[in-house]
Write a protein that holds these residues in place. Structure first.
Motif: not given
Ligand code: FAD
Ligand code: AMP
Lengths: 319, 259
Positions: A246, A248, A286, B13
């Motif tokens: 992950q 972030g 998108d 966050t």
């Protein structure tokens, strides 16, 4: 006064961050006009120690002891704190790897040292040491002044340049006392073929747009790029990828040369973890996806069509 | 089993973080505050251990009045008691100062296990938990994604680059959390109602017998800056997907020079 560079080795091989640490510590030592000693801890590590002279260590202190075979914070802290005292260390430079962070923290408490964790730049001006470090997962950069003596800078892996600057690098073996082993080593498990995200020059990440746990496309692109594979939290929450992938604010903060985001919308928590990458590429169907506002290059399209084509193109170019 | 969780309240966050007028702190006007996500894992793990072995879970926080909400949320998740250390001098500390205060508070309570977050997602310091262990003179294990307690011993699996290491120690121990350890529960409505009646004690530094002069910071934030602005936004045009892909690779190689 001296500067200490704490080397990190695993099973007798220096981690890449070690060369970054020694190179940066050399720059700090030069700015302070002092000597640089590299410190190598482990068991049976004397033979590899001399190499650190190449990156600017005036001498290499070797703490060789069976109790130091595995990096465990407490015995490592005991030994380094002792060396720091004997060497009148003014600054300790440590790699902010997972274990390096813990070591830096425990040493800071032991030595009452000002600590800048996970820093991306170190400055020395008129004897004052300051460091730049990201906070809020990279949403702000802090300039931290370090007071007290010694000071500790834990440098983020991949952030400091490796510079060859050959010095004497004479190896000196120390008598060390790791203390009582309150933490008992049980086992270590490594996935050897895997490129570590925080150390990777190139990362290809896949998000919810991957639509499932089949990451063959992303892995294929990663392979031609020599890249590590990352993921958004959604992909991790879906169980498609392990937690360790992950990227972030609550995962790993990365700053590779190239970050390719496939099927990732660009939520603020994801952006926080990767927006200091040098070049960002986004592939998303998108056109309104927020990731495009941060990407140097964007392709609007279906990743299942685009990613294999990009992989083929790179193969062609690399020959 | 007496378990203490070190918990910090931080901006959510999803917050946009802006630098304040003094250039050294962030603007806090419009922020939503939450339990730091890694501390939520700590609360959840503490509750699971208590559910398995019995005992008590105490939440320990250094923070301003507002931090009461975070402690109450943890109580609503199921923790038994809360202690908030709220003192102007505590708010002026650096990480080691906070760790000293937490250690002083811990010395006044029984504990077998302390759980902290690996980092608070505001300052991202990765410091306070480990420093508390050092001040308490107990071993610590960082970034734990699995633990097992039996016969007064704890076995923890910590994540390292490219793998894991498992370590074992006799209690008391402090460990810090890693993602993957658990999925924190939400506070239920009955939980929230019950939490209102659970003991939450507020203490000052004087209550802990700490002289603020001993908390002299060794680090200072000299300035905060937004990260360099990314220009971004360049969309690669092309008639076909193949053209776009070819153009991208050309740009990465010839313009960005990253291939
Ligand atoms: C406390 C907290 C912490 C968090 N921490 C993190 C963190 O550390 N890291 C993180 O990543 N997130 C984190 N999040 C989650 C974050 O808010 C987002 O939910 C998450 O990043 C979204 O992941 P995603 O972009 O993969 O999914 P989505 O937002 O669902 O986006 C999927 C994207 O894929 C595109 N897409 C779909 N199909 C295709 C296709 N065939 N081809 C091309 N594009 C396609 C869609 O257009 C869309 O833009 C956190 C959230 C909270 C509340
Ligand atoms: N003010 C605080 N009160 C209680 N616990 C804290 C506080 N600050 C940090 N901690 C604990 O220490 C961990 C690491 O924080 P930090 O060193 O700030 O990144 C957090 O996840 C908490 O568990």
């Amino acid at each position: 006064m001296s500067v200490l560079a704490i080397a990190e080795q695993r099973d007798g091989t220096f981690r890449k961050v070690t060369y970054e640490v020694v190179s940066e510590a050399r720059r700090v030592a030069d700015s302070l006009g002092t000597d640089l000693a590299a410190v190598v801890l482990g068991s049976g590590v004397e033979a590899i120690a001399g190499e650190l002279g190449k990156y600017g260590a005036d001498k290499v202190l070797v703490a060789d002891h069976p109790a130091l075979a595995e990096q465990i914070t407490e015995p490592y802290t005991n030994v380094i704190a002792d060396i720091a005292g004997k060497q009148s260390a003014e600054v300790l430079v440590i790699g902010a790897s997972s274990q390096g962070k813990d070591l830096a923290a425990r040493l800071a408490a032991r030595l009452n040292a000002g600590l800048a964790m996970d820093c991306v730049a170190v400055t020395v001006e008129g004897g004052n040491v300051a460091a730049t470090r990201p906070m809020y997962g990279g949403k702000v950069l802090a300039e931290v002044a370090l007071n007290g003596s010694p000071k500790i800078v834990a440098v983020r892996p991949n952030a400091m340049s490796i510079t060859e600057n050959p010095k004497d690098g004479s190896v000196e073996k120390l008598d060390v006392d790791p203390g009582e082993g309150r933490l008992r080593f049980v086992e270590k498990k490594l996935e050897t073929e895997k490129v570590e995200l925080t150390e990777a020059d190139v990362i290809v990440s896949g998000g919810r747009g991957m639509g499932g746990s089949d990451y063959t496309l992303v892995e294929g692109l990663a392979e031609v790029l020599g890249a590590a594979v990352g993921a958004s939290r959604s992909a991790v929450d879906e169980g498609w990828r392990p937690h360790s992938d992950q990227v972030g604010q609550t995962g790993k903060t990365v700053s590779p040369n190239l970050y390719v985001a496939c099927g990732i919308s660009g939520a603020i928590q994801h952006l926080a973890g990767m927006s200091s990458s040098k070049v960002i590429v986004a592939i998303n169907k998108d056109p309104e996806a927020p990731i495009f506002s941060k990407a140097d290059y964007g392709i609007v399209g279906d990743l299942f069509e685009i990613v294999p084509l990009v992989t083929e193109e790179i193969k062609k170019r690399k020959g | 089993m007496d378990i203490v969780v070190l918990l910090k309240q931080v901006p959510a966050t999803e917050s946009i973080i802006a630098v304040g007028g003094d250039g050294k702190s962030i603007k806090t006007d419009d922020l939503k505050w939450v339990i730091s996500p890694y501390d939520e894992f700590a609360v959840e793990e503490a509750l699971r251990i208590r559910e398995g072995q019995g005992g008590k879970v105490t939440i320990l926080t250094v923070g301003p009045d507002k931090a009461t909400e975070a402690v109450r949320t943890a109580l609503a998740m199921g923790a038994d008691e809360g202690v908030l250390i709220n003192d102007p001098a505590a708010l002026a500390c650096d990480g080691l100062g906070v760790a000293r205060i937490l250690a002083a508070a811990l010395k006044q309570m029984p504990f077998d296990l302390v759980i902290a977050g690996q980092r608070a997602v505001d300052d991202d310091n990765y410091l306070v938990g480990t420093a508390v262990a050092e001040y308490m003179g107990i071993p610590n294990i960082s970034m734990v994604n699995r633990e097992e307690i039996a016969d007064g011993k704890i076995k923890c699996r910590q994540t390292i680059e490219g793998g894991t290491v498992t370590l074992e120690a006799d209690l008391p121990v402090l460990f810090t959390t890693q993602r993957g350890l658990n999925e924190p529960r939400y506070a239920s409505l009955p939980g929230i109602m019950k939490a209102k009646k659970k003991p939450l004690e507020t203490k000052s530094l004087a209550d802990l017998g700490i002289d603020a002069a001993t908390l002299q910071p060794v680090t200072a934030i000299a300035a905060l800056q937004p990260p360099p602005e990314r220009k971004g936004g360049r969309i690669i045009e092309g008639e076909t997907a193949a053209e776009k892909a070819a153009e991208l690779v050309k740009l990465l190689s010839e313009e960005a020079k990253v291939l």
